[in-house]
Design a protein around this motif. Sequence first.
Motif, mmCIF file in Angstrom:
data_model
loop_
_atom_site.group_PDB
_atom_site.id
_atom_site.type_symbol
_atom_site.label_atom_id
_atom_site.label_comp_id
_atom_site.label_asym_id
_atom_site.label_seq_id
_atom_site.Cartn_x
_atom_site.Cartn_y
_atom_site.Cartn_z
ATOM 1 N N ARG B 349 0.833 -1.207 0.000
ATOM 2 C CA ARG B 349 0.000 0.000 0.000
ATOM 3 C C ARG B 349 0.872 1.264 0.000
ATOM 4 N NH1 ARG B 349 -5.669 0.527 3.186
ATOM 5 N NH2 ARG B 349 -6.063 -1.242 1.813
ATOM 6 N N PHE B 350 1.986 1.199 0.688
ATOM 7 C CA PHE B 350 2.919 2.327 0.732
ATOM 8 C C PHE B 350 3.387 2.682 -0.686
ATOM 9 C CE2 PHE B 350 7.013 4.383 1.964
ATOM 10 C CZ PHE B 350 6.547 5.234 2.961
ATOM 11 N N ILE B 351 3.640 1.662 -1.486
ATOM 12 C CA ILE B 351 4.048 1.903 -2.874
ATOM 13 C C ILE B 351 2.851 2.370 -3.708
ATOM 14 C CG2 ILE B 351 4.996 0.855 -4.979
ATOM 15 C CD1 ILE B 351 6.457 -1.161 -3.088
ATOM 16 N N ALA B 352 1.722 1.681 -3.533
ATOM 17 C CA ALA B 352 0.531 1.994 -4.329
ATOM 18 C C ALA B 352 0.065 3.433 -4.099
ATOM 19 C CB ALA B 352 -0.588 1.013 -4.003
ATOM 20 N N ASN B 353 0.195 3.915 -2.883
ATOM 21 C CA ASN B 353 -0.227 5.286 -2.555
ATOM 22 C C ASN B 353 0.792 6.344 -2.950
ATOM 23 O OD1 ASN B 353 -2.370 4.082 -1.367
ATOM 24 N ND2 ASN B 353 -1.940 4.754 0.726
ATOM 25 N N ASN B 354 1.834 5.943 -3.649
ATOM 26 C CA ASN B 354 2.919 6.861 -4.028
ATOM 27 C C ASN B 354 3.735 7.383 -2.859
ATOM 28 O OD1 ASN B 354 2.706 6.800 -6.828
ATOM 29 N ND2 ASN B 354 0.927 8.145 -6.739
ATOM 30 N N GLU B 355 3.504 6.838 -1.678
ATOM 31 C CA GLU B 355 4.296 7.279 -0.523
ATOM 32 C C GLU B 355 5.753 6.870 -0.683
ATOM 33 O OE1 GLU B 355 3.397 9.275 1.632
ATOM 34 O OE2 GLU B 355 1.217 9.236 1.341
ATOM 35 N N PHE B 356 5.963 5.729 -1.319
ATOM 36 C CA PHE B 356 7.339 5.270 -1.507
ATOM 37 C C PHE B 356 8.110 6.258 -2.375
ATOM 38 C CE2 PHE B 356 10.530 2.739 -3.849
ATOM 39 C CZ PHE B 356 11.288 2.328 -2.769
ATOM 40 N N GLU B 357 7.499 6.639 -3.495
ATOM 41 C CA GLU B 357 8.162 7.562 -4.408
ATOM 42 C C GLU B 357 8.440 8.899 -3.725
ATOM 43 O OE1 GLU B 357 6.016 8.070 -8.043
ATOM 44 O OE2 GLU B 357 7.523 9.457 -8.847
ATOM 45 N N LYS B 358 7.426 9.397 -3.023
ATOM 46 C CA LYS B 358 7.594 10.670 -2.317
ATOM 47 C C LYS B 358 8.730 10.583 -1.317
ATOM 48 C CE LYS B 358 2.798 11.792 -2.052
ATOM 49 N NZ LYS B 358 1.675 11.930 -1.118
ATOM 50 N N HIS B 359 8.747 9.482 -0.566
ATOM 51 C CA HIS B 359 9.777 9.306 0.460
ATOM 52 C C HIS B 359 11.165 9.275 -0.176
ATOM 53 C CE1 HIS B 359 11.674 8.126 4.147
ATOM 54 N NE2 HIS B 359 12.075 6.978 3.643
ATOM 55 N N LEU B 360 11.295 8.532 -1.264
ATOM 56 C CA LEU B 360 12.594 8.430 -1.943
ATOM 57 C C LEU B 360 13.082 9.803 -2.403
ATOM 58 C CD1 LEU B 360 13.064 5.520 -4.477
ATOM 59 C CD2 LEU B 360 14.288 6.003 -2.369
ATOM 60 N N ASN B 361 12.191 10.548 -3.040
ATOM 61 C CA ASN B 361 12.589 11.864 -3.547
ATOM 62 C C ASN B 361 13.007 12.780 -2.402
ATOM 63 O OD1 ASN B 361 12.141 11.110 -6.171
ATOM 64 N ND2 ASN B 361 10.014 11.823 -6.171
ATOM 65 N N ARG B 362 12.244 12.712 -1.340
ATOM 66 C CA ARG B 362 12.540 13.549 -0.185
ATOM 67 C C ARG B 362 13.893 13.153 0.416
ATOM 68 N NH1 ARG B 362 10.250 13.154 5.026
ATOM 69 N NH2 ARG B 362 10.674 15.136 6.052
ATOM 70 N N MET B 363 14.103 11.850 0.581
ATOM 71 C CA MET B 363 15.346 11.388 1.210
ATOM 72 C C MET B 363 16.557 11.670 0.328
ATOM 73 S SD MET B 363 14.242 10.623 4.033
ATOM 74 C CE MET B 363 15.872 10.314 4.734
ATOM 75 N N LYS B 364 16.351 11.629 -0.979
ATOM 76 C CA LYS B 364 17.455 11.916 -1.883
ATOM 77 C C LYS B 364 17.988 13.324 -1.614
ATOM 78 C CE LYS B 364 18.215 11.190 -6.780
ATOM 79 N NZ LYS B 364 17.639 10.695 -8.053
ATOM 80 N N ASN B 365 17.082 14.262 -1.440
ATOM 81 C CA ASN B 365 17.505 15.629 -1.121
ATOM 82 C C ASN B 365 18.178 15.714 0.239
ATOM 83 O OD1 ASN B 365 16.700 16.878 -3.493
ATOM 84 N ND2 ASN B 365 14.569 17.012 -2.788
#
Lengths: 468, 468
Positions: B349-365
């Motif tokens: 669900r974390f991936i399906a809700n786009n939370e994974f993508e958001k988290h990755l982008n945020r952590m990259k910064n």
Amino acid sequence: MITFYFDKSKDIPLYEQLYTYLKKSIEKNELHPQEKLPSKRKLAQHLKISQTTVETAYMQLLAEGYIKSVPRVGYFVLDNLNFPKKRKNKIKQKIIAKSKNKFKFDFKTNMVDAKNFPYQKFAKIKREIILDKLERNINEIDFFGLFSLREKIADILFAYRGIEAIPEQIVVGSGSEHLISLLVILLGRDNSFLTEDPAYIKNYLLYKEYGAKVSACGLDEKGISMDGLKKSQANIVHITPSHQFPSGIITPVSRRIELLNWANEENNRFIIEDDYDSEFRFSGNPIPALKVLDEYDKVIYMNSFSKSLSPSFRVSFMVLPRKLVKRYRESFSYFSCSVPITTQLSLERFIANNEFEKHLNRMKNIYKTKRDVLIEELEKAFGSNIEILGYDAGLHFLVRFKTDFSENLLIELAKIKLVRVYGLNEFFINKNRYKDEPVLVFGYSHLELDELKEAVKLLKFAWSEINR
Amino acid sequence: MITFYFDKSKDIPLYEQLYTYLKKSIEKNELHPQEKLPSKRKLAQHLKISQTTVETAYMQLLAEGYIKSVPRVGYFVLDNLNFPKKRKNKIKQKIIAKSKNKFKFDFKTNMVDAKNFPYQKFAKIKREIILDKLERNINEIDFFGLFSLREKIADILFAYRGIEAIPEQIVVGSGSEHLISLLVILLGRDNSFLTEDPAYIKNYLLYKEYGAKVSACGLDEKGISMDGLKKSQANIVHITPSHQFPSGIITPVSRRIELLNWANEENNRFIIEDDYDSEFRFSGNPIPALKVLDEYDKVIYMNSFSKSLSPSFRVSFMVLPRKLVKRYRESFSYFSCSVPITTQLSLERFIANNEFEKHLNRMKNIYKTKRDVLIEELEKAFGSNIEILGYDAGLHFLVRFKTDFSENLLIELAKIKLVRVYGLNEFFINKNRYKDEPVLVFGYSHLELDELKEAVKLLKFAWSEINR
């Protein structure tokens, strides 16, 4: 000069489009080995894009090794890039998925009741521990498992099984797969393991797959045969003394003493006590663990929350003899505990809040009712043609049939009615079982009362001829 | 006649008190072998309790094998119960716990930032999936992992790594411990494995502990040495082509092609691509996976959520070549997926809700800022005495020191200031590293910006003499 049209409708950065185009051109040999790429300035002018865009694309190709840079000369396509030819038949072959269970009712063992789990409380606890505790533990992968959970497991072991263990002896892992793989390494692949026969065959197969020497030993009325054990030359024996799987035999204290004495005869002998299912004895007290008598420090105790909570939670644990604790610490310090920290934290709180105890007591009643109903229905349907065995403990029991039908025939007849029943023969490792009357193993924990009744009705149809 | 006083103040049922008393008496030989127990009626009268209480106690002793029943005669203590003697020195020996990390700052790798994880969202998702989905999945232990999670992993692989995989090829497991144990079984212990050197030594040790033949092969500037590989006689090579650990080398496409061609020469050759950390390249695009070029179906791709989410979540996965999928299905059908279903469902669900993508982008910064600050501080402190290597990818980088001090001396001097730094030598399997200038490996992901600054300040004190 490279000519290329950007697709401005797409949400792909220009540099990435250029990079992809150049890369494909190199892969397709349209840009040849050693060919010089246009200078950044020229290509930028030609494509009407910024020089930075070209540079970013070139940098990516450089990082991946498609081009090389010759200082003050420019960028060149690399030599000798013979890409694997695209497979012509690279269609997305359909890999056949595991066939779905086509049965209406399946009396398999090792399941839990899905309806009566305290989902609300569990969800609340999960939420709490993620908010309260996860930040402090997000990098926590202690190879023994979370210390505070091991403290709680020690409490449970004392309260339910009479075992005095300290948290330092306890190792948490995800299922028997994991614990057995650890034990094979800890004890050494050169040891000779022995399991019971019949048994939970998976454990036997795990020892084998993990590269250990393993054999299987028959039972007598007290559990694993001492003669068989001694003849086997095995030095490590994996047994289920509280409730032999699947026979239900309770190993009496006399045999337990024999086993402990056997283990004490040699330094490298150990007993692995697999205490699965011991929570669910329906009359009297649970049978004490063999570990309670373990004055020689020879018993590796193993259990899981698969029955008491759920098999899909994948939480098992073992109690190591003190002499193995040191060895474990030295050998496994670079391992990580295989159970997620959120699972460990929430289980710890579930036990600390007494939810575990409440759940166990509640389930004991629910399972007892299910067992009683199933036995009643079977007795109504088959009367004196059956005898129930090992019904006092655990989430399965055995039914012996007085009939000329073979075990297989009973199973096949049931299948026609879409009911899956299991023959005792399916639990044998060595196919040398004495050919007796058919015995079936009924796991009932996951079925509802009306399902149990309906299933027995179908079995009555299936087996209407057994009484001739 | 047995005389015994019940403790009515205790919360223990009378039958249990009686049972415990009788059991202890047998164990202490106060009730002798073959001694006849008083009849239920007489003992009940004598102790002024109900006959049922006596019967329940006797039944428990009978079930555990302390007494036997002779029909119409009575109950007798069993013979030959020679209990193991209580150890006199059975004190609760203190088993020394793992010494706590005594450092103020520890530049270890394989950690994540604890502060910036989306705890609230994660808690919400966990709660939702327990209430919405757990009931249907509580007995779900598919040995490939939850199908719907594997679908999401396939999506991520395509989006982030360019890999076209179908869910049927994907296996979910708890960490490299688990995946490597599966691979050793799947491929066979008779194969010869090869890891890089230097490397994430744990993987090398895992192959070894799981009983496989394994050796380690040095690197050249393109990654694992082809000469070394060919000389090694290994047929399965475990590599980190996107970002060699710990050197940071990106294996260029020419070497990738060489590796694929090598694998294609023999049926039993495979490449295990360990794509750890590939999420965090800070400039340009991520380096594509070797798997993308895998036209020969020879690459086993492996990755985890340890860096992108947390190492304590214990979720890894691999993509099997199609030819190994069938073998996996046949060999492992009795295994259970080692990752708890709640973890699998919530990750899905974390991936399906786009939370994974958001988290990755945020952590990259966030990680990029940390890296930039650390490099800046190091350069301010040590100027031209250091050179930063492999800084463009992953949550660690290397620092080469121009000094006469040895790597060990740098490490020891830092320890005095309570800072743990790691020498490149600590990542070597064969201790044959060419003695060059000292190189330290800095993992920075778990440290806050002010901690990074403070740590470098301490290192400046520690190493104040390196510039002589």
